[in-house]
Design a protein around this motif. Structure first.
Motif, PDB file in Angstrom:
ATOM      1  N   GLY A   1       6.523 -14.167 -13.070  1.00  0.00           N
ATOM      2  CA  GLY A   1       6.945 -12.423 -12.424  1.00  0.00           C
ATOM      3  C   GLY A   1       6.813 -12.147 -13.944  1.00  0.00           C
ATOM      4  O   GLY A   1       6.573 -10.829 -14.706  1.00  0.00           O
ATOM      5  N   LEU A   2       6.925 -13.184 -14.758  1.00  0.00           N
ATOM      6  CA  LEU A   2       6.900 -12.895 -16.635  1.00  0.00           C
ATOM      7  C   LEU A   2       6.603 -12.678 -17.233  1.00  0.00           C
ATOM      8  O   LEU A   2       5.245 -11.615 -17.604  1.00  0.00           O
ATOM      9  CB  LEU A   2       8.039 -13.593 -17.046  1.00  0.00           C
ATOM     10  CG  LEU A   2       9.845 -14.024 -17.000  1.00  0.00           C
ATOM     11  CD1 LEU A   2      10.642 -14.820 -17.231  1.00  0.00           C
ATOM     12  CD2 LEU A   2      10.420 -12.620 -17.367  1.00  0.00           C
ATOM     13  N   THR A   3       5.358 -13.864 -17.192  1.00  0.00           N
ATOM     14  CA  THR A   3       3.976 -14.279 -17.537  1.00  0.00           C
ATOM     15  C   THR A   3       2.879 -13.269 -17.121  1.00  0.00           C
ATOM     16  O   THR A   3       2.602 -12.687 -17.401  1.00  0.00           O
ATOM     17  CB  THR A   3       3.591 -16.119 -17.923  1.00  0.00           C
ATOM     18  OG1 THR A   3       2.775 -15.229 -18.379  1.00  0.00           O
ATOM     19  CG2 THR A   3       3.331 -15.940 -16.048  1.00  0.00           C
ATOM     20  N   VAL A   4       2.668 -13.420 -15.978  1.00  0.00           N
ATOM     21  CA  VAL A   4       1.823 -12.345 -14.963  1.00  0.00           C
ATOM     22  C   VAL A   4       2.714 -11.077 -14.851  1.00  0.00           C
ATOM     23  O   VAL A   4       1.376 -10.082 -14.470  1.00  0.00           O
ATOM     24  CB  VAL A   4       1.555 -12.515 -14.030  1.00  0.00           C
ATOM     25  CG1 VAL A   4       0.239 -11.738 -12.992  1.00  0.00           C
ATOM     26  CG2 VAL A   4       0.845 -14.565 -13.576  1.00  0.00           C
ATOM     27  N   GLY A   5       3.535 -10.344 -14.509  1.00  0.00           N
ATOM     28  CA  GLY A   5       4.011  -9.107 -14.415  1.00  0.00           C
ATOM     29  C   GLY A   5       4.434  -9.207 -15.963  1.00  0.00           C
ATOM     30  O   GLY A   5       3.626  -8.126 -16.159  1.00  0.00           O
TER      31      GLY A   5
ATOM     32  N   GLY B   1      10.234 -10.517 -11.944  1.00  0.00           N
ATOM     33  CA  GLY B   1      10.079 -10.764 -13.591  1.00  0.00           C
ATOM     34  C   GLY B   1      11.666 -10.658 -13.875  1.00  0.00           C
ATOM     35  O   GLY B   1      12.220 -11.659 -14.437  1.00  0.00           O
ATOM     36  N   SER B   2      12.762 -10.396 -12.870  1.00  0.00           N
ATOM     37  CA  SER B   2      14.047  -9.313 -13.430  1.00  0.00           C
ATOM     38  C   SER B   2      14.813 -10.880 -13.078  1.00  0.00           C
ATOM     39  O   SER B   2      15.773 -10.853 -13.124  1.00  0.00           O
ATOM     40  CB  SER B   2      14.489  -7.999 -11.748  1.00  0.00           C
ATOM     41  OG  SER B   2      13.614  -6.855 -12.940  1.00  0.00           O
ATOM     42  N   MET B   3      14.693 -11.549 -11.450  1.00  0.00           N
ATOM     43  CA  MET B   3      15.355 -12.980 -11.358  1.00  0.00           C
ATOM     44  C   MET B   3      15.641 -13.150 -12.282  1.00  0.00           C
ATOM     45  O   MET B   3      15.977 -14.337 -12.304  1.00  0.00           O
ATOM     46  CB  MET B   3      14.819 -13.152 -10.164  1.00  0.00           C
ATOM     47  CG  MET B   3      14.988 -12.596  -9.305  1.00  0.00           C
ATOM     48  SD  MET B   3      14.286 -12.806  -7.089  1.00  0.00           S
ATOM     49  CE  MET B   3      12.469 -13.787  -7.858  1.00  0.00           C
ATOM     50  N   ALA B   4      14.445 -13.648 -13.494  1.00  0.00           N
ATOM     51  CA  ALA B   4      14.650 -14.405 -14.606  1.00  0.00           C
ATOM     52  C   ALA B   4      16.046 -14.256 -15.219  1.00  0.00           C
ATOM     53  O   ALA B   4      16.170 -15.320 -15.771  1.00  0.00           O
ATOM     54  CB  ALA B   4      13.309 -14.622 -14.903  1.00  0.00           C
ATOM     55  N   GLY B   5      15.675 -12.884 -15.325  1.00  0.00           N
ATOM     56  CA  GLY B   5      17.650 -12.523 -16.214  1.00  0.00           C
ATOM     57  C   GLY B   5      16.974 -12.415 -18.210  1.00  0.00           C
ATOM     58  O   GLY B   5      17.596 -12.620 -18.886  1.00  0.00           O
ATOM     59  N   ARG B   6      15.834 -11.894 -18.162  1.00  0.00           N
ATOM     60  CA  ARG B   6      15.318 -11.841 -19.265  1.00  0.00           C
ATOM     61  C   ARG B   6      15.421 -10.326 -19.489  1.00  0.00           C
ATOM     62  O   ARG B   6      15.130 -10.085 -20.551  1.00  0.00           O
ATOM     63  CB  ARG B   6      14.310 -12.678 -19.725  1.00  0.00           C
ATOM     64  CG  ARG B   6      14.044 -13.942 -19.253  1.00  0.00           C
ATOM     65  CD  ARG B   6      14.564 -14.822 -20.123  1.00  0.00           C
ATOM     66  NE  ARG B   6      15.450 -14.560 -20.845  1.00  0.00           N
ATOM     67  CZ  ARG B   6      16.600 -14.511 -21.304  1.00  0.00           C
ATOM     68  NH1 ARG B   6      17.564 -14.622 -20.549  1.00  0.00           N
ATOM     69  NH2 ARG B   6      17.172 -13.804 -22.700  1.00  0.00           N
TER      70      ARG B   6
ATOM     71  N   VAL C   1      10.020   2.651 -12.093  1.00  0.00           N
ATOM     72  CA  VAL C   1      11.085   3.297 -13.122  1.00  0.00           C
ATOM     73  C   VAL C   1      12.162   2.819 -11.571  1.00  0.00           C
ATOM     74  O   VAL C   1      12.949   1.849 -12.402  1.00  0.00           O
ATOM     75  CB  VAL C   1      11.238   4.180 -13.378  1.00  0.00           C
ATOM     76  CG1 VAL C   1      12.412   4.390 -14.201  1.00  0.00           C
ATOM     77  CG2 VAL C   1       9.959   4.365 -14.608  1.00  0.00           C
ATOM     78  N   ALA C   2      11.961   3.373 -11.098  1.00  0.00           N
ATOM     79  CA  ALA C   2      12.967   2.967  -9.540  1.00  0.00           C
ATOM     80  C   ALA C   2      13.854   2.125  -9.773  1.00  0.00           C
ATOM     81  O   ALA C   2      14.810   1.022  -9.180  1.00  0.00           O
ATOM     82  CB  ALA C   2      12.418   4.000  -8.526  1.00  0.00           C
ATOM     83  N   VAL C   3      12.698   0.500  -9.416  1.00  0.00           N
ATOM     84  CA  VAL C   3      12.678  -0.077  -9.139  1.00  0.00           C
ATOM     85  C   VAL C   3      12.955  -1.243 -10.243  1.00  0.00           C
ATOM     86  O   VAL C   3      14.347  -1.687 -10.000  1.00  0.00           O
ATOM     87  CB  VAL C   3      11.340  -1.071  -8.969  1.00  0.00           C
ATOM     88  CG1 VAL C   3      11.460  -2.189  -8.616  1.00  0.00           C
ATOM     89  CG2 VAL C   3      10.568  -0.744  -7.326  1.00  0.00           C
TER      90      VAL C   3
ATOM     91  N   TRP D   1      17.803  -7.192  -8.449  1.00  0.00           N
ATOM     92  CA  TRP D   1      17.323  -8.615  -8.859  1.00  0.00           C
ATOM     93  C   TRP D   1      17.857 -10.330  -8.647  1.00  0.00           C
ATOM     94  O   TRP D   1      17.393 -10.356  -8.417  1.00  0.00           O
ATOM     95  CB  TRP D   1      15.308  -8.123  -9.511  1.00  0.00           C
ATOM     96  CG  TRP D   1      14.936  -6.789  -8.754  1.00  0.00           C
ATOM     97  CD1 TRP D   1      15.194  -5.710 -10.007  1.00  0.00           C
ATOM     98  CD2 TRP D   1      15.506  -5.928  -7.429  1.00  0.00           C
ATOM     99  NE1 TRP D   1      14.995  -4.336  -9.201  1.00  0.00           N
ATOM    100  CE2 TRP D   1      14.741  -4.620  -7.197  1.00  0.00           C
ATOM    101  CE3 TRP D   1      15.935  -6.418  -6.167  1.00  0.00           C
ATOM    102  CZ2 TRP D   1      14.673  -3.911  -5.718  1.00  0.00           C
ATOM    103  CZ3 TRP D   1      15.775  -5.906  -5.280  1.00  0.00           C
ATOM    104  CH2 TRP D   1      15.269  -4.511  -4.593  1.00  0.00           C
ATOM    105  N   VAL D   2      18.150  -9.534 -10.394  1.00  0.00           N
ATOM    106  CA  VAL D   2      19.257 -10.814 -10.369  1.00  0.00           C
ATOM    107  C   VAL D   2      19.924 -12.001  -9.837  1.00  0.00           C
ATOM    108  O   VAL D   2      20.013 -12.804  -9.535  1.00  0.00           O
ATOM    109  CB  VAL D   2      19.842 -10.713 -12.000  1.00  0.00           C
ATOM    110  CG1 VAL D   2      20.181 -12.091 -12.495  1.00  0.00           C
ATOM    111  CG2 VAL D   2      18.776 -10.205 -13.281  1.00  0.00           C
ATOM    112  N   LEU D   3      21.031 -11.016  -9.200  1.00  0.00           N
ATOM    113  CA  LEU D   3      21.766 -11.179  -7.747  1.00  0.00           C
ATOM    114  C   LEU D   3      20.652 -12.450  -6.881  1.00  0.00           C
ATOM    115  O   LEU D   3      21.390 -12.791  -6.236  1.00  0.00           O
ATOM    116  CB  LEU D   3      22.712 -10.855  -7.582  1.00  0.00           C
ATOM    117  CG  LEU D   3      23.376 -10.258  -8.456  1.00  0.00           C
ATOM    118  CD1 LEU D   3      24.728  -8.637  -7.588  1.00  0.00           C
ATOM    119  CD2 LEU D   3      24.441 -11.142  -8.788  1.00  0.00           C
TER     120      LEU D   3
END
Length: 320
Positions: free
Chosen positions: A61-65, A89-94, A164-166, A173-175
């Motif tokens: 999610g981070l590197t590709v997204g 990517g959001s689930m990574a918490g960054r 933007v909405a997502v 998403w983190v949760l």
């Protein structure tokens, strides 16, 4: 003259400190708890599987997204797939995708120069200065920093209302990234202990490891490794072992030389899991317009590096 590219705000600094405590300090403490529980009950295949699967999902999610798709537009995909990458990517918490992209675009604009938010090379050349810079790049810059103006750095993303909405649902998403491994752990083991260890290893420990991996790109990859390409006086470097640990991001000098490229590994032996996923998406019709520099462009850039290195070597001999 005021720099309109950045925003300095006490309110934003408060949010940054809160984010740092929640997503950097607490995962560290949670990791210590998970390690301590190993003395009570050894880790099982279930926890290992949850850790690596969530590490891979959030890492992609981070590197590709976040990085290759949204920051550099290295390939194209559908709105639905873009939204999936935001969630991953959001689930990574960054941080939320739009903020992350704005900060990373500013990093490329000012890499290792004044204004780069997380350079390890702006604190002097003494041992203490290098150590302080490394610590800043790896960790402390996140406590409080200037916020890149999204109107300047990411107008293309701000125009995409669905993205933007997502993006606004970042904390949800983190949760979700914590709930999924906890639920799987509980269901597979049929116990609350399985839910707890799934939460810890697939959620908290994974989040801590991902944070350390991403931070190493700022600190390690601008300090150690090889420089096959000349990159505008920044200190980006390649380190093969980091490519294995950070989903292909270890070919960092390659990336700074060709930031538009979907591939960070440019030679057959430069393993790049992120690019393999992009190729898989392309084969299935889920990605297109995949950008990769031609062999001629790569060769020309390498030749430029050799020309640049000759006067530097001569100067070093004179000093010697």
């Amino acid at each position: 003259m005021r720099d309109i590219r950045i925003i300095r705000s006490r309110h934003l600094h408060k949010i940054q400190r809160r984010h740092f405590i929640i997503f950097d300090v607490l995962p560290f403490l949670g990791t210590l708890i998970a390690l301590g529980l190993l003395f009570y009950r050894p880790i099982r295949a279930l926890e290992i599987g949850l850790f690596f699967s969530m590490w891979l999902i959030t890492g992609f999610g981070l590197t590709v997204g976040y990085h290759r798709l949204f920051t550099h537009r290295a390939f194209s995909t559908s709105v639905a797939m873009s939204c999936i990458f935001i969630v991953m990517g959001s689930m990574a918490g960054r941080g939320p995708m739009i903020s992350w992209v704005a900060m990373h675009r500013r990093h490329h604009e000012l890499s290792d120069h004044e204004g780069d938010l997380h350079s390890p090379n702006l604190h002097g050349t003494t041992f203490f200065g290098r150590l302080l810079g490394f610590l800043h790049a790896h960790l402390t810059w996140m406590i409080e920093h200037d916020y890149p103006n999204v109107a300047h750095y990411v107008p293309d993303l701000m125009a995409e209302r669905r993205l933007v909405a997502v993006n606004r649902q970042y904390y949800a998403w983190v949760l979700l990234g914590l709930f999924i491994p906890a639920a799987i752990g509980g269901l597979v083991s049929g116990s609350w202990w399985g839910a707890l260890t799934g939460f810890l290893w697939g959620g908290i420990v994974r989040m801590f490891v991902v944070e350390q991996s991403m931070s190493a790109i700022n600190s390690v990859m601008h300090t150690f490794g090889s420089r096959p390409f000349f990159t505008r006086d920044d200190h980006s470097r390649n380190l093969g072992v980091m490519a294995l640990l950070v989903w292909g991001e270890g070919w960092h000098n390659n990336h700074h030389a060709f930031p538009y490229s979907a591939a960070f590994g440019l030679r057959w032996f430069e393993f790049d899991p992120g690019f393999l996923l992009i190729r898989l998406l392309e084969l299935t019709g889920l990605a297109w317009n995949v950008k990769v520099p031609s062999r001629e462009k790569i060769a020309l850039r390498r030749a430029r590096q050799q020309v640049q290195a000759e006067p530097e070597a001569a100067a070093e001999l004179e000093r010697g």
